[in-house]
Design an enzyme around this catalytic site. Structure first.
Site, PDB file in Angstrom:
ATOM      1  N   THR A  48      70.109  36.940  40.773  1.00  0.00           N
ATOM      2  CA  THR A  48      68.844  36.801  39.908  1.00  0.00           C
ATOM      3  C   THR A  48      69.056  35.206  39.434  1.00  0.00           C
ATOM      4  OG1 THR A  48      68.810  38.780  39.128  1.00  0.00           O
ATOM      5  CG2 THR A  48      67.358  37.162  38.128  1.00  0.00           C
ATOM      6  N   TYR A 111      59.869  46.953  42.250  1.00  0.00           N
ATOM      7  CA  TYR A 111      58.601  47.135  42.669  1.00  0.00           C
ATOM      8  C   TYR A 111      57.949  48.454  43.365  1.00  0.00           C
ATOM      9  CZ  TYR A 111      53.515  46.489  44.032  1.00  0.00           C
ATOM     10  OH  TYR A 111      52.311  46.395  44.091  1.00  0.00           O
ATOM     11  N   TYR A 137      73.939  47.153  40.648  1.00  0.00           N
ATOM     12  CA  TYR A 137      73.187  46.292  39.842  1.00  0.00           C
ATOM     13  C   TYR A 137      72.120  47.084  39.362  1.00  0.00           C
ATOM     14  CZ  TYR A 137      71.151  42.279  37.660  1.00  0.00           C
ATOM     15  OH  TYR A 137      70.480  41.269  36.698  1.00  0.00           O
ATOM     16  N   ARG A 142      63.609  44.554  35.079  1.00  0.00           N
ATOM     17  CA  ARG A 142      63.196  43.625  36.008  1.00  0.00           C
ATOM     18  C   ARG A 142      62.522  44.418  37.210  1.00  0.00           C
ATOM     19  NH1 ARG A 142      64.037  37.941  36.697  1.00  0.00           N
ATOM     20  NH2 ARG A 142      65.111  37.081  35.033  1.00  0.00           N
ATOM     21  N   LYS A 165      77.255  46.735  37.469  1.00  0.00           N
ATOM     22  CA  LYS A 165      76.606  45.617  36.885  1.00  0.00           C
ATOM     23  C   LYS A 165      75.440  46.585  35.712  1.00  0.00           C
ATOM     24  CE  LYS A 165      74.700  41.091  36.106  1.00  0.00           C
ATOM     25  NZ  LYS A 165      73.925  40.133  36.788  1.00  0.00           N
ATOM     26  N   ILE A 207      79.259  39.981  34.270  1.00  0.00           N
ATOM     27  CA  ILE A 207      78.694  39.147  35.170  1.00  0.00           C
ATOM     28  C   ILE A 207      77.863  38.350  34.523  1.00  0.00           C
ATOM     29  CG2 ILE A 207      77.151  38.969  37.257  1.00  0.00           C
ATOM     30  CD1 ILE A 207      78.680  41.406  38.471  1.00  0.00           C
TER      31      ILE A 207
END
Length: 296
Positions: A48, A111, A137, A142, A165, A207
């Protein structure tokens, strides 16, 4: 089932230096060298923070290849290869394996908001086709989907899935996850303001976005903790908190790009829909950087 640990400590979720012509590889190389010289434990490329969502496919693959070659085995290179298109994630993962990346960071699909069953099938298929380890992750703020603890427990049985993560921010959920997967998956904080709390639950690092600008100081949080100085680790976490807060006053990577530009590492250039930092927020960020004795 004990699996190999990719890294312990801090991996920088590295920015991608961009300008009007594309990736600035001279700046990218200098940045990789500086991070390694500062003692960072691993580098995440095209995550990202690296603006993977607006890189072309050619740029994404070229950035991974460049980073692997530039690092030259000095630290593990973890390639961001996740997508909401599972076939594309397969292809990108295969490419990164062949390019020499040490591990993959695969974000939950955004999405399309998969079910937990869909997440298990997706991650399992990607891990089946990867010759390198996978770090999952989870960033529901998001992607719109959260990985449940039972899903982690199921995925922990796959030999190629080695770590998490975790950026869901819910400490209670993370406790539940660790109770289910302890010893099977390595836990990394995905939030710079939660490094110490997650290490207290058995995590082995972070991270990090912060480590783009302060790699050695961010790593010190982990070093103190691993050496048994829990109070000192917490003190370092709290000392850096105002800067961490400023780094997330606008959506990542807008602030860290502004910070890196102020330090002379790159241009303050982002691709739409991201735009440069608002002036009032920029001054707050620069003020916090000066408070940490950074030369800006």
């Amino acid at each position: 089932m004990k699996k190999n640990t990719i890294f312990k400590g801090i991996a920088t979720a590295l920015i991608t230096p961009l300008d009007e012509t594309g990736i600035n590889y001279e700046q990218f190389g200098k940045l990789i060298d500086w991070q390694i010289a500062e003692g960072i434990d691993a580098l995440v490329i095209c995550g990202t923070t690296g603006e993977a969502s607006t890189l072309t496919d050619e740029e994404h693959r070229a950035a991974i290849t460049f980073a692997v070659q530039r690092a030259g085995g000095r630290v593990p290179i973890i390639a961001g290869t996740g997508s909401n298109d599972t076939e594309y994630a397969h292809d990108l993962t295969r490419f990164a394996c062949e390019a020499g990346a040490d591990a993959m960071l695969v974000v939950t699909p955004y999405y399309n908001k998969a079910t937990q069953k869909g997440l298990i099938k997706m991650y399992s298929q990607i891990a089946d086709k990867s010759t390198k380890p996978i770090i999952i992750y989870n960033v529901p703020s998001r992607t719109g989907v959260n990985i449940e603890s039972a899903t982690y427990e199921a995925l922990a049985e796959h030999e190629n899935i080695v770590g998490i993560k975790e950026a869901n921010g819910n400490i209670s959920k993370i406790v539940e996850t660790m109770a289910r997967v302890r010893g099977k998956l390595d836990l990394y904080s995905g939030n710079d303001d939660q490094i110490v709390p997650l290490m207290a639950l058995g995590g082995i690092g972070c991270i990090s976005v912060l480590s783009n600008i302060m790699p050695a100081q961010t790593r010190e949080i982990c070093t103190r903790f691993f050496n048994g100085d829990i109070a000192g680790s917490a003190e370092q976490q709290c000392k850096l908190y105002p800067l961490i807060n400023a780094l997330f006053c606008e959506v990542n990577p807008i602030p860290v790009k502004a910070a890196m530009a102020a330090m002379g590492f790159c241009k303050d250039y982002l691709r739409l829909p991201l735009t440069s930092m608002e002036d009032t927020n920029r001054e707050k960020l620069l003020s916090q950087m000066r408070a940490q004795e950074l030369n800006v």
